[in-house]
Design an enzyme around this catalytic site. Structure first.
Site, PDB file in Angstrom:
ATOM      1  N   TYR A 159      -5.501   5.609  -0.268  1.00 10.03           N
ATOM      2  CA  TYR A 159      -4.424   4.693  -0.610  1.00 10.03           C
ATOM      3  C   TYR A 159      -4.381   3.827  -1.969  1.00 10.03           C
ATOM      4  O   TYR A 159      -5.464   3.575  -2.335  1.00 10.03           O
ATOM      5  CB  TYR A 159      -4.099   3.715   0.649  1.00 10.03           C
ATOM      6  N   LYS A 163       0.871  -1.346   0.079  1.00 12.13           N
ATOM      7  CA  LYS A 163      -0.042   0.006  -0.115  1.00 12.13           C
ATOM      8  C   LYS A 163       0.865   1.181  -0.043  1.00 12.13           C
ATOM      9  O   LYS A 163       1.927   1.254   0.532  1.00 12.13           O
ATOM     10  CB  LYS A 163      -0.853   0.269   1.387  1.00 12.13           C
TER      11      LYS A 163
END
Length: 181
Positions: free
Chosen positions: A131, A71
Site C-alpha cells: 500500500y 492509503k
C-alpha cells in the site's frame, strides 16, 4: 482504470485494465493523472508491504491528527478481505464499513481516504499486501480499534478459532473511544 464508488463517500475501488497474452499480463497500478481525473488528488510519499498467513487479521488502525493517512492498498499474492471503517465522528457514516475482496487474481485496489480505520484478513494460505500512504508513519499518532468491535460488526470471513492477531490489536480500543480530531 475503472473507479467504482462505494456506499461510503471517498472510499473507491480501483480496477485496472489488464492486458494479458501468452507472456503473462501488464497493467498500470497507479497513474496520477487518472486518479486526479477521478477526484483522488493525494500525493503518495510512502510505500509499505507485508506478508501474512491464513487467518491473520491486521487492524483496525489509523493515524490521528496531522499524521492521518490516505492509503491505496492492493494484494500482490493471495487474497484478503480489506476493510475501511469511517472514523470521522461528524460523518453521517461514522462507524460504518466497506469490505472488499482484493486478490492477485482480481487485481483490484482500494483507496481509503484520511479519517478511516483500516484492516484486512488473510483468506488465502499466504498474502503479500502492498500500500501507498500520503503521509509518513508516526508512532505517537497511532490509534487502533479492536477488529471484533461489535459496534462495527465486520465479518472477517475467518472462523474465530483460526484468527491470528497481535496482542496490540486484541487489546485495542472500542469505536466508542475514538477521539475527536
Amino acid at each position: 482504470m475503472n473507479f467504482i464508488k462505494t456506499e461510503i463517500d471517498g472510499v473507491v475501488i480501483v480496477e485496472p485494465r489488464v492486458f494479458e497474452d501468452n507472456r503473462g499480463y501488464f497493467f498500470e497500478s497507479y497513474n496520477e493523472a487518472e486518479f486526479v481525473k477521478n477526484g483522488i488528488t493525494n500525493h503518495f510519499v510512502q510505500d509499505n508491504q507485508s506478508k501474512s498467513g491464513y487467518g491473520v487479521i491486521r487492524g483496525l488502525h489509523c493515524q490521528l491528527g496531522k499524521h492521518a493517512q490516505a492509503k491505496l492498498v492492493r494484494v500482490l499474492k493471495g487474497k484478503v478481505l480489506d476493510v475501511a471503517v469511517d472514523a470521522r465522528k461528524n460523518s453521517p457514516t461514522f462507524g460504518k464499513h466497506v469490505a472488499v475482496e482484493l486478490s492477485e487474481e482480481n487485481k483490484r485496489q482500494l483507496f481509503i481516504p484520511r479519517g478511516f480505520l483500516h484492516g484486512f484478513s488473510v483468506l488465502s494460505e499466504e498474502a503479500i499486501f502492498a500500500y501507498k500512504c500520503d503521509n509518513t508513519y508516526c508512532k505517537e499518532a497511532e490509534f487502533g480499534i479492536r477488529y471484533d468491535d461489535e459496534d462495527i460488526g465486520v465479518d472477517w470471513k475467518i472462523p474465530a478459532d483460526k484468527v491470528i492477531t497481535s496482542e496490540k490489536d486484541r487489546l485495542a480500543n472500542k469505536l466508542k473511544d475514538m477521539p475527536d480530531e
